[in-house]
Design a protein around this motif. Sequence first.
Motif, PDB file in Angstrom:
ATOM      1  N   CYS A  62     -21.460 157.844  45.120  1.00  0.00           N
ATOM      2  CA  CYS A  62     -20.079 157.482  45.431  1.00  0.00           C
ATOM      3  C   CYS A  62     -19.545 158.362  46.557  1.00  0.00           C
ATOM      4  CB  CYS A  62     -19.218 157.614  44.180  1.00  0.00           C
ATOM      5  SG  CYS A  62     -17.493 157.114  44.399  1.00  0.00           S
ATOM      6  N   ARG A  63     -19.826 159.672  46.463  1.00  0.00           N
ATOM      7  CA  ARG A  63     -19.378 160.591  47.519  1.00  0.00           C
ATOM      8  C   ARG A  63     -20.017 160.239  48.862  1.00  0.00           C
ATOM      9  NH1 ARG A  63     -20.506 164.667  43.505  1.00  0.00           N
ATOM     10  NH2 ARG A  63     -18.581 165.387  42.503  1.00  0.00           N
ATOM     11  N   ARG A  64     -21.297 159.901  48.840  1.00  0.00           N
ATOM     12  CA  ARG A  64     -21.998 159.579  50.089  1.00  0.00           C
ATOM     13  C   ARG A  64     -21.455 158.292  50.709  1.00  0.00           C
ATOM     14  NH1 ARG A  64     -28.397 160.175  49.415  1.00  0.00           N
ATOM     15  NH2 ARG A  64     -28.219 159.960  51.683  1.00  0.00           N
ATOM     16  N   ILE A  65     -21.178 157.303  49.864  1.00  0.00           N
ATOM     17  CA  ILE A  65     -20.589 156.059  50.384  1.00  0.00           C
ATOM     18  C   ILE A  65     -19.216 156.335  50.980  1.00  0.00           C
ATOM     19  CG2 ILE A  65     -19.673 153.790  49.736  1.00  0.00           C
ATOM     20  CD1 ILE A  65     -21.881 153.628  47.621  1.00  0.00           C
ATOM     21  N   ARG A  66     -18.410 157.111  50.257  1.00  0.00           N
ATOM     22  CA  ARG A  66     -17.072 157.404  50.751  1.00  0.00           C
ATOM     23  C   ARG A  66     -17.117 158.227  52.036  1.00  0.00           C
ATOM     24  NH1 ARG A  66     -14.614 154.533  50.486  1.00  0.00           N
ATOM     25  NH2 ARG A  66     -13.768 154.287  48.387  1.00  0.00           N
ATOM     26  N   GLY A  67     -18.164 159.029  52.199  1.00  0.00           N
ATOM     27  CA  GLY A  67     -18.302 159.830  53.403  1.00  0.00           C
ATOM     28  C   GLY A  67     -18.557 159.015  54.650  1.00  0.00           C
ATOM     29  N   ARG A  68     -19.080 157.808  54.462  1.00  0.00           N
ATOM     30  CA  ARG A  68     -19.377 156.975  55.638  1.00  0.00           C
ATOM     31  C   ARG A  68     -18.540 155.705  55.726  1.00  0.00           C
ATOM     32  NH1 ARG A  68     -25.401 154.543  55.078  1.00  0.00           N
ATOM     33  NH2 ARG A  68     -25.945 156.758  54.873  1.00  0.00           N
ATOM     34  N   SER A  69     -17.744 155.397  54.697  1.00  0.00           N
ATOM     35  CA  SER A  69     -16.995 154.141  54.716  1.00  0.00           C
ATOM     36  C   SER A  69     -15.735 154.243  53.858  1.00  0.00           C
ATOM     37  CB  SER A  69     -17.875 152.998  54.186  1.00  0.00           C
ATOM     38  OG  SER A  69     -17.130 151.804  54.046  1.00  0.00           O
ATOM     39  N   ASP A  70     -14.717 153.464  54.238  1.00  0.00           N
ATOM     40  CA  ASP A  70     -13.488 153.358  53.443  1.00  0.00           C
ATOM     41  C   ASP A  70     -13.531 152.159  52.508  1.00  0.00           C
ATOM     42  OD1 ASP A  70     -12.259 155.591  54.581  1.00  0.00           O
ATOM     43  OD2 ASP A  70     -11.513 154.424  56.285  1.00  0.00           O
ATOM     44  N   VAL A  71     -14.692 151.549  52.335  1.00  0.00           N
ATOM     45  CA  VAL A  71     -14.825 150.360  51.499  1.00  0.00           C
ATOM     46  C   VAL A  71     -14.342 150.663  50.077  1.00  0.00           C
ATOM     47  CG1 VAL A  71     -17.216 150.936  50.868  1.00  0.00           C
ATOM     48  CG2 VAL A  71     -16.426 148.561  50.740  1.00  0.00           C
ATOM     49  N   PRO A  72     -13.605 149.735  49.441  1.00  0.00           N
ATOM     50  CA  PRO A  72     -13.197 149.946  48.053  1.00  0.00           C
ATOM     51  C   PRO A  72     -14.420 150.060  47.129  1.00  0.00           C
ATOM     52  CG  PRO A  72     -11.878 148.209  49.047  1.00  0.00           C
ATOM     53  CD  PRO A  72     -12.979 148.521  50.018  1.00  0.00           C
ATOM     54  N   ILE A  73     -14.397 151.034  46.228  1.00  0.00           N
ATOM     55  CA  ILE A  73     -15.488 151.266  45.292  1.00  0.00           C
ATOM     56  C   ILE A  73     -14.953 151.130  43.872  1.00  0.00           C
ATOM     57  CG2 ILE A  73     -17.222 152.910  44.457  1.00  0.00           C
ATOM     58  CD1 ILE A  73     -17.032 154.301  47.201  1.00  0.00           C
TER      59      ILE A  73
END
Length: 222
Positions: A62-73
């Motif tokens: 989750c942290r890695r995704i948020r680090g590269r994108s603002d996509v809703p998780i």
Amino acid sequence: MRILIVEDDERVAAALDAFLVRSGYATVRAADGASALTMLGADTEVVLLDLGLPDTDGIDLCRRIRGRSDVPIVIVTARNQVTERIKGLRAGADDFVVKPYDVHELLARIEAVTRRARPVHPESEARVRVQDGAVEIDLVARQLLIDRMPVELTRKEFDIVAMLARYPGVAVPKERLIREVWNTDWRGFGHSLEVHVGAIRKKAGQQRLIETVRGVGYRLAG
């Protein structure tokens, strides 16, 4: 809308995938963290993230995704401890759903996070022009113009037109139109949808406004 499902349980992923496709969404599935990062693209609009992955902890992913994108998780997991929810939200998740869940509630949560993430467009960008400019749909003023003349639509009729205008060239399933316009999943509204579409077509006169896509739903002509 393109949804990335990150889930290592094949049966769970397949069932969720089938439900989302029936609801009018495009999906892609990843069974581990490495695949999820590879599949995450600029066109990904929501990530449904399980925490129990074979190659990485879902919180770290989750942290890695948020680090590269603002996509809703939206974290979707069997972990129901409050500490896990706090970790997930602090790692950048927008929502947290505990298994087992009701698929319709999950769908409502997906719609909620995408509404919050949707940018506010200036009024000039909220006008949709189609068919060589003969048709103009003003999403802010809630007005339909054909050859620069206003067409009087009821609230539900305009909601249908606006929904189609937000997805130009895309066939929007009847189920999704019913859910968005009438806020219900009851298929008994199918006849009401057809009646409203017929009324819109009649008011549009000679201008072909809405196309029927057999077996799917409707799309904006042109």
